[in-house]
Design an enzyme around this catalytic site. Structure first.
Site, short mmCIF file in Angstrom:
data_model
loop_
_atom_site.label_atom_id
_atom_site.label_comp_id
_atom_site.label_asym_id
_atom_site.label_seq_id
_atom_site.Cartn_x
_atom_site.Cartn_y
_atom_site.Cartn_z
N ASN A 1 -14.05 -32.74 -22.77
CA ASN A 1 -13.54 -31.43 -22.36
C ASN A 1 -14.68 -30.51 -21.95
O ASN A 1 -15.76 -30.51 -22.54
CB ASN A 1 -12.62 -30.79 -23.43
CG ASN A 1 -13.18 -30.78 -24.82
OD1 ASN A 1 -14.00 -31.60 -25.19
ND2 ASN A 1 -12.73 -29.82 -25.61
N CYS B 1 -9.42 -30.55 -19.69
CA CYS B 1 -9.36 -31.53 -20.78
C CYS B 1 -10.17 -32.79 -20.45
O CYS B 1 -10.33 -33.15 -19.28
CB CYS B 1 -7.92 -31.97 -21.01
SG CYS B 1 -6.85 -30.69 -21.67
N GLU C 1 -9.34 -35.91 -20.79
CA GLU C 1 -8.58 -36.96 -20.09
C GLU C 1 -8.61 -36.73 -18.59
O GLU C 1 -8.78 -37.66 -17.80
CB GLU C 1 -7.12 -36.96 -20.56
CG GLU C 1 -6.93 -37.28 -22.03
CD GLU C 1 -6.94 -36.04 -22.92
OE1 GLU C 1 -7.72 -35.10 -22.65
OE2 GLU C 1 -6.17 -36.02 -23.90
#
Ligand code: THU
Length: 156
Positions: free
Chosen positions: A61, A72, A74
């Site tokens: 992040n 984020c 991901e």
């Protein structure tokens, strides 16, 4: 008429119980977590993505003083994969998190917008994307596909 949405997931007791290749992926996510830029939330997240070629992409992040400007872990990893390796299918994504923002017994699990992005990544390839969620207890929750994380997702 009542319809149901069901899916199965696996719970692996410890990281050592995973196949070697997945242990490597967990280690990559942990390494990424250690480099997270999260001075505001102090909640560090690491994500690693295994591509079909064997390449592992790492993301974490990245926060900003203008809070919504951050991203984020991901999505940092998935967008990097999309930007630099668009024709190398994503086989697995592993997520780890550390910090007091969530309680110790709550699940490490991706937020809604990251699930939406995972769904679109999966829609660009034929291979399903497996998800490994490393819990604070050390257990690993394994899902066979990102579709299970976002029932009735918004897709093309
Ligand atoms: N965060 C992630 O990186 N992934 C998630 O799935 C949930 C939240 C980050 C965003 C922010 O930097 C911090 O965790 C606190 O929300």
């Amino acid at each position: 008429m009542i319809q149901q949405f069901n899916f199965s997931y696996r719970l692996i007791p410890t990281i050592q119980d995973l196949p070697k290749q997945e242990q490597v992926l967990v280690n990559a996510a942990n390494a990424a977590l250690a480099r997270a830029y999260a001075p505001y939330s102090k909640f560090q997240v690491g994500a690693s993505v295994l591509l079909k070629s064997g390449l592992i992409i790492e993301g974490n992040n990245q926060e900003n003083i203008a809070y919504p400007s951050g991203l984020c872990a991901e999505r940092v990893a998935l967008f990097y994969a999309g930007a630099n390796h668009p024709n190398d299918p994503i086989l697995k994504i592993c997520i780890v998190a550390k910090g007091d923002l969530t309680s110790s017994d709550s699940y490490v699990s991706p937020c809604g917008p990251c699930r939406q992005v995972m769904l679109e990544s999966a829609s660009r390839q034929t291979e399903p994307i497996e998800v490994l969620l490393v819990q604070k207890s050390g257990e690993v929750l394994l899902l066979d596909s990102v579709q299970n994380l976002l029932p009735f997702g918004f897709t093309k």
